[in-house]
Write a protein that holds these residues in place. Structure first.
Motif, PDB file in Angstrom:
ATOM      1  N   CYS A 192       0.846  -1.197   0.000  1.00 25.10           N
ATOM      2  CA  CYS A 192       0.000   0.000   0.000  1.00 25.10           C
ATOM      3  C   CYS A 192       0.879   1.243   0.000  1.00 25.10           C
ATOM      4  O   CYS A 192       1.854   1.320   0.762  1.00 25.10           O
ATOM      5  N   HIS A 193       0.543   2.194  -0.854  1.00 23.16           N
ATOM      6  CA  HIS A 193       1.259   3.475  -0.897  1.00 23.16           C
ATOM      7  C   HIS A 193       0.287   4.581  -0.523  1.00 23.16           C
ATOM      8  O   HIS A 193      -0.716   4.807  -1.208  1.00 23.16           O
ATOM      9  N   LEU A 194       0.583   5.281   0.576  1.00 20.19           N
ATOM     10  CA  LEU A 194      -0.233   6.400   1.031  1.00 20.19           C
ATOM     11  C   LEU A 194       0.507   7.694   0.709  1.00 20.19           C
ATOM     12  O   LEU A 194       1.621   7.911   1.185  1.00 20.19           O
ATOM     13  N   SER A 195      -0.099   8.542  -0.084  1.00 20.11           N
ATOM     14  CA  SER A 195       0.553   9.791  -0.467  1.00 20.11           C
ATOM     15  C   SER A 195       0.643  10.737   0.726  1.00 20.11           C
ATOM     16  O   SER A 195      -0.079  10.604   1.720  1.00 20.11           O
ATOM     17  N   ALA A 196       1.513  11.726   0.605  1.00 21.91           N
ATOM     18  CA  ALA A 196       1.614  12.753   1.635  1.00 21.91           C
ATOM     19  C   ALA A 196       0.287  13.486   1.792  1.00 21.91           C
ATOM     20  O   ALA A 196      -0.119  13.848   2.904  1.00 21.91           O
ATOM     21  N   ALA A 197      -0.420  13.674   0.674  1.00 15.50           N
ATOM     22  CA  ALA A 197      -1.718  14.345   0.728  1.00 15.50           C
ATOM     23  C   ALA A 197      -2.727  13.518   1.511  1.00 15.50           C
ATOM     24  O   ALA A 197      -3.523  14.062   2.287  1.00 15.50           O
ATOM     25  N   GLN A 198      -2.701  12.196   1.309  1.00 12.90           N
ATOM     26  CA  GLN A 198      -3.636  11.349   2.044  1.00 12.90           C
ATOM     27  C   GLN A 198      -3.311  11.345   3.541  1.00 12.90           C
ATOM     28  O   GLN A 198      -4.222  11.408   4.376  1.00 12.90           O
ATOM     29  N   LEU A 199      -2.045  11.269   3.891  1.00  3.35           N
ATOM     30  CA  LEU A 199      -1.664  11.286   5.302  1.00  3.35           C
ATOM     31  C   LEU A 199      -2.038  12.618   5.955  1.00  3.35           C
ATOM     32  O   LEU A 199      -2.507  12.647   7.106  1.00  3.35           O
ATOM     33  N   GLU A 200      -1.875  13.711   5.226  1.00  2.86           N
ATOM     34  CA  GLU A 200      -2.275  15.019   5.753  1.00  2.86           C
ATOM     35  C   GLU A 200      -3.784  15.069   5.939  1.00  2.86           C
ATOM     36  O   GLU A 200      -4.285  15.588   6.949  1.00  2.86           O
ATOM     37  N   TRP A 201      -4.510  14.539   4.952  1.00  2.00           N
ATOM     38  CA  TRP A 201      -5.971  14.473   5.070  1.00  2.00           C
ATOM     39  C   TRP A 201      -6.378  13.625   6.266  1.00  2.00           C
ATOM     40  O   TRP A 201      -7.284  14.001   7.039  1.00  2.00           O
ATOM     41  N   LEU A 202      -5.721  12.474   6.453  1.00  2.00           N
ATOM     42  CA  LEU A 202      -6.050  11.594   7.570  1.00  2.00           C
ATOM     43  C   LEU A 202      -5.818  12.301   8.896  1.00  2.00           C
ATOM     44  O   LEU A 202      -6.653  12.231   9.809  1.00  2.00           O
ATOM     45  N   ASP A 203      -4.707  13.016   9.023  1.00  2.00           N
ATOM     46  CA  ASP A 203      -4.400  13.727  10.260  1.00  2.00           C
ATOM     47  C   ASP A 203      -5.474  14.761  10.572  1.00  2.00           C
ATOM     48  O   ASP A 203      -5.996  14.831  11.697  1.00  2.00           O
ATOM     49  N   SER A 204      -5.842  15.547   9.573  1.00  2.00           N
ATOM     50  CA  SER A 204      -6.846  16.589   9.808  1.00  2.00           C
ATOM     51  C   SER A 204      -8.226  15.985  10.049  1.00  2.00           C
ATOM     52  O   SER A 204      -9.014  16.516  10.848  1.00  2.00           O
ATOM     53  N   THR A 205      -8.523  14.877   9.397  1.00  2.00           N
ATOM     54  CA  THR A 205      -9.820  14.222   9.580  1.00  2.00           C
ATOM     55  C   THR A 205      -9.924  13.613  10.966  1.00  2.00           C
ATOM     56  O   THR A 205     -10.974  13.697  11.625  1.00  2.00           O
ATOM     57  N   LEU A 206      -8.858  12.984  11.432  1.00  2.00           N
ATOM     58  CA  LEU A 206      -8.839  12.455  12.796  1.00  2.00           C
ATOM     59  C   LEU A 206      -8.944  13.585  13.817  1.00  2.00           C
ATOM     60  O   LEU A 206      -9.657  13.472  14.821  1.00  2.00           O
ATOM     61  N   ALA A 207      -8.244  14.663  13.559  1.00  2.00           N
ATOM     62  CA  ALA A 207      -8.250  15.785  14.498  1.00  2.00           C
ATOM     63  C   ALA A 207      -9.641  16.384  14.645  1.00  2.00           C
ATOM     64  O   ALA A 207      -9.989  16.929  15.705  1.00  2.00           O
ATOM     65  N   ALA A 208     -10.461  16.274  13.590  1.00  2.00           N
ATOM     66  CA  ALA A 208     -11.796  16.860  13.612  1.00  2.00           C
ATOM     67  C   ALA A 208     -12.679  16.239  14.676  1.00  2.00           C
ATOM     68  O   ALA A 208     -13.636  16.873  15.144  1.00  2.00           O
ATOM     69  N   SER A 209     -12.390  14.988  15.068  1.00  2.00           N
ATOM     70  CA  SER A 209     -13.211  14.333  16.087  1.00  2.00           C
ATOM     71  C   SER A 209     -12.386  13.845  17.267  1.00  2.00           C
ATOM     72  O   SER A 209     -12.887  13.119  18.121  1.00  2.00           O
ATOM     73  N   ALA A 210     -11.123  14.256  17.353  1.00  2.00           N
ATOM     74  CA  ALA A 210     -10.220  13.722  18.369  1.00  2.00           C
ATOM     75  C   ALA A 210     -10.565  14.195  19.775  1.00  2.00           C
ATOM     76  O   ALA A 210     -10.218  13.533  20.754  1.00  2.00           O
ATOM     77  N   GLU A 211     -11.218  15.332  19.901  1.00  2.00           N
ATOM     78  CA  GLU A 211     -11.524  15.838  21.236  1.00  2.00           C
ATOM     79  C   GLU A 211     -12.730  15.146  21.849  1.00  2.00           C
ATOM     80  O   GLU A 211     -13.004  15.310  23.035  1.00  2.00           O
ATOM     81  N   GLN A 212     -13.432  14.379  21.063  1.00  2.00           N
ATOM     82  CA  GLN A 212     -14.571  13.645  21.594  1.00  2.00           C
ATOM     83  C   GLN A 212     -14.084  12.383  22.309  1.00  2.00           C
ATOM     84  O   GLN A 212     -13.042  11.830  22.007  1.00  2.00           O
ATOM     85  N   ILE A 213     -14.868  11.935  23.277  1.00  2.00           N
ATOM     86  CA  ILE A 213     -14.554  10.686  23.960  1.00  2.00           C
ATOM     87  C   ILE A 213     -14.839   9.499  23.045  1.00  2.00           C
ATOM     88  O   ILE A 213     -14.228   8.450  23.162  1.00  2.00           O
ATOM     89  N   ARG A 214     -15.726   9.673  22.111  1.00  2.00           N
ATOM     90  CA  ARG A 214     -16.124   8.564  21.252  1.00  2.00           C
ATOM     91  C   ARG A 214     -14.945   7.970  20.487  1.00  2.00           C
ATOM     92  O   ARG A 214     -14.048   8.683  20.059  1.00  2.00           O
ATOM     93  N   PRO A 215     -14.962   6.657  20.278  1.00  2.00           N
ATOM     94  CA  PRO A 215     -13.907   6.030  19.474  1.00  2.00           C
ATOM     95  C   PRO A 215     -14.019   6.441  18.010  1.00  2.00           C
ATOM     96  O   PRO A 215     -15.085   6.849  17.537  1.00  2.00           O
ATOM     97  N   ILE A 216     -12.900   6.349  17.308  1.00  2.00           N
ATOM     98  CA  ILE A 216     -12.844   6.599  15.870  1.00  2.00           C
ATOM     99  C   ILE A 216     -12.449   5.292  15.205  1.00  2.00           C
ATOM    100  O   ILE A 216     -11.451   4.667  15.593  1.00  2.00           O
ATOM    101  N   PHE A 217     -13.189   4.862  14.201  1.00  2.00           N
ATOM    102  CA  PHE A 217     -12.950   3.573  13.566  1.00  2.00           C
ATOM    103  C   PHE A 217     -12.270   3.778  12.213  1.00  2.00           C
ATOM    104  O   PHE A 217     -12.775   4.488  11.348  1.00  2.00           O
ATOM    105  N   LEU A 218     -11.102   3.147  12.069  1.00  2.00           N
ATOM    106  CA  LEU A 218     -10.260   3.324  10.883  1.00  2.00           C
ATOM    107  C   LEU A 218     -10.085   1.985  10.186  1.00  2.00           C
ATOM    108  O   LEU A 218      -9.879   0.950  10.844  1.00  2.00           O
ATOM    109  N   PHE A 219     -10.114   1.997   8.842  1.00  2.00           N
ATOM    110  CA  PHE A 219     -10.031   0.771   8.055  1.00  2.00           C
ATOM    111  C   PHE A 219      -8.971   0.927   6.974  1.00  2.00           C
ATOM    112  O   PHE A 219      -8.964   1.900   6.224  1.00  2.00           O
ATOM    113  N   LEU A 220      -8.074  -0.056   6.913  1.00  2.00           N
ATOM    114  CA  LEU A 220      -6.989  -0.098   5.931  1.00  2.00           C
ATOM    115  C   LEU A 220      -6.737  -1.562   5.602  1.00  2.00           C
ATOM    116  O   LEU A 220      -6.710  -2.397   6.513  1.00  2.00           O
ATOM    117  N   HIS A 221      -6.537  -1.890   4.357  1.00  2.00           N
ATOM    118  CA  HIS A 221      -6.381  -3.294   3.989  1.00  2.00           C
ATOM    119  C   HIS A 221      -5.117  -3.906   4.575  1.00  2.00           C
ATOM    120  O   HIS A 221      -5.158  -4.965   5.211  1.00  2.00           O
TER     121      HIS A 221
END
Length: 345
Positions: A192-221
Motif C-alpha cells: 500500500c502506498h499512502l501519499s503525503a496528501a492522504q496522510l495530511e488528510w487523515l491527520d486533519s480528519t482524525l483531528a476533527a473528532s479527536a476531542e470527543q470521547i467517542r472512538p474513531i474507527f479506521l479501516f486499511l487493507h
C-alpha cells in the motif's frame, strides 16, 4: 489525549451487562470469483446471510478490502448478484480497497487460481505479472510509469463503480461515530502506498473528532509491520510503504481502533488483536471471508469476521464464524475507555 486499555472478555458476560448504543460488522478479503460455485462465493453468501439474520440494527458493514479475487468486471457482477439476494435485509456497506482490487496484475483470460498458494508462491506470481506488465509497456513504446498509471486508472475506476466509492480514501459519520477508510494510491502488487496528501488528510480528519470521547474507527487493507496476526516480520503479510509515517500519525490518536485485512490469519491466533503497547491505538486483524491462513503457514477453509458493539464505556469486538453462524470464543475483546469516561447518546 485519552488512554485506552485493552482487555479480553467473554461474549456471554458482556451481553448480560447492557444494550449497545450502536453496532456494526467488519469483514474483509471476500475474494469473490466469476464462478458461482466457488468456495469464496459460497462463503460470501454465507456471511451475508449471517449478517442479514443477526446483524440488525447496524450502522453498516465495513469491508476492509480484496472484494474480488482479480478485480475483473465479471467478478464484480457475481459479487453484486449474490449481494442483491440479501440487500434488502442488510445494513449499508462501506468498502476499503485491497491489493487484489487495484494491484498491478495483468490477469489472463483464465485467471490463475490463488487459493491455497503459499506466501512465497504468491510473491513469485506477482513478480511474474509485474514483469509481464513491464514487457507489454515496452512493446507499446510506453514507459513503466505510464503503463502503471493507465492500469491504475482502469482498476480503481472499476472498483469505485462496483463499490459506490470515490478515490482511495473517504470518511463517513454514522450514528454520531466517525468511520474513516484509507487505501493505496498506486497499483502495487501486494503493498500500500499512502501519499503525503492522504496522510495530511487523515491527520486533519482524525483531528476533527479527536476531542470527543467517542472512538474513531479506521479501516486499511494492509496492516503495519509487527502488529496483528500475519504482519510479523517473519510472516511477511504487512506492506504499508509509509509504515513509520502512519505510526507517528496514529500515535497522537489513541481513541482510534484500526481494522485491517490482507493476512487472512484465522481469528483467535496469537496477535489477532494488537494493544498498541502504550504507543499506538488498538488494532485488529479481521481475518477473511474467502479463506483462512494459519500460524503454520497453511491454507484453512473457513470464513470469519467481526461483530462490533459500542457501549457507554467500551467497544466490544466479537469474532464470528460465518460458516457455522457461531461466536469464536478465542476472539472476544474489549477496548475500554479511560477511567471515568463515558459515551452517551
Amino acid at each position: 489525549m485519552n488512554e485506552y486499555k485493552i482487555n479480553s472478555v467473554t461474549q456471554s458476560k458482556q451481553s448480560d451487562l447492557e444494550m449497545p448504543l450502536a453496532s456494526f460488522q467488519v469483514i474483509t478479503d471476500t475474494h469473490v470469483t466469476d464462478n458461482p460455485q466457488h468456495i469464496h462465493n459460497l462463503h460470501w453468501e454465507q456471511a451475508l446471510a449471517d449478517i442479514a439474520s443477526y446483524g440488525q440494527p447496524s450502522l453498516g458493514v465495513m469491508h476492509a478490502g480484496d472484494v474480488t479475487d482479480h478485480g475483473l468486471e465479471a467478478e464484480y457482477r457475481e459479487m453484486h448478484r449474490i449481494w442483491e439476494k440479501y440487500r434488502h435485509q442488510l445494513p449499508p456497506f462501506f468498502f476499503t480497497m485491497g491489493n487484489h482490487d487495484v494491484g498491478d496484475f495483468i490477469w489472463e483470460e483464465a485467471p490463475q487460481e490463488l487459493t491455497g498458494l503459499t506466501g512465497q508462491q504468491l510473491l513469485e506470481l506477482w513478480e511474474q505479472y509485474q514483469a509481464q506488465m513491464t514487457a507489454e509497456a515496452s512493446q507499446r513504446n510506453q514507459d513503466y510509469s505510464a503503463a502503471a498509471d493507465e492500469l491504475w486508472q482502469r482498476r480503481i475506476g472499476n472498483f469505485n463503480e462496483a463499490t459506490g466509492t470515490a478515490g482511495s480514501y473517504y470518511d463517513r459519520w454514522l450514528g454520531g461515530y466517525h468511520f474513516i477508510f484509507i487505501g493505496t494510491e498506486k497499483p502495487l502488487s501486494k503493498d500500500c502506498h499512502l501519499s503525503a496528501a492522504q496522510l495530511e488528510w487523515l491527520d486533519s480528519t482524525l483531528a476533527a473528532s479527536a476531542e470527543q470521547i467517542r472512538p474513531i474507527f479506521l479501516f486499511l487493507h494492509q496492516p503495519l509491520m509487527n502488529t496483528v496476526a500475519g504482519s510479523l516480520e517473519e510472516q511477511g503479510w504487512y506492506g504499508v510503504h509509509q509504515d513509520e509515517a502512519l505510526r507517528r500519525l496514529l500515535s497522537s490518536y489513541p481513541q482510534v481502533i484500526l481494522f485491517t485485512g490482507h493476512t487472512h490469519w484465522q481469528l483467535g491466533s496469537p496477535h489477532t488483536m494488537y494493544d498498541g503497547q502504550g504507543v499506538l491505538p488498538a488494532m485488529f486483524n479481521a481475518s477473511s471471508v474467502g479463506y483462512l491462513w494459519t500460524d503454520a503457514d497453511e491454507y484453512l477453509e473457513g470464513s470469519e469476521g467481526y461483530y462490533v458493539d459500542i457501549y457507554e464505556r467500551h467497544v466490544h469486538v466479537r469474532g464470528r464464524n460465518f460458516v457455522t453462524s457461531t461466536w469464536i470464543e478465542q476472539a472476544d475483546y474489549t477496548v475500554a475507555y479511560p477511567s471515568g469516561a463515558m459515551v452517551t447518546e
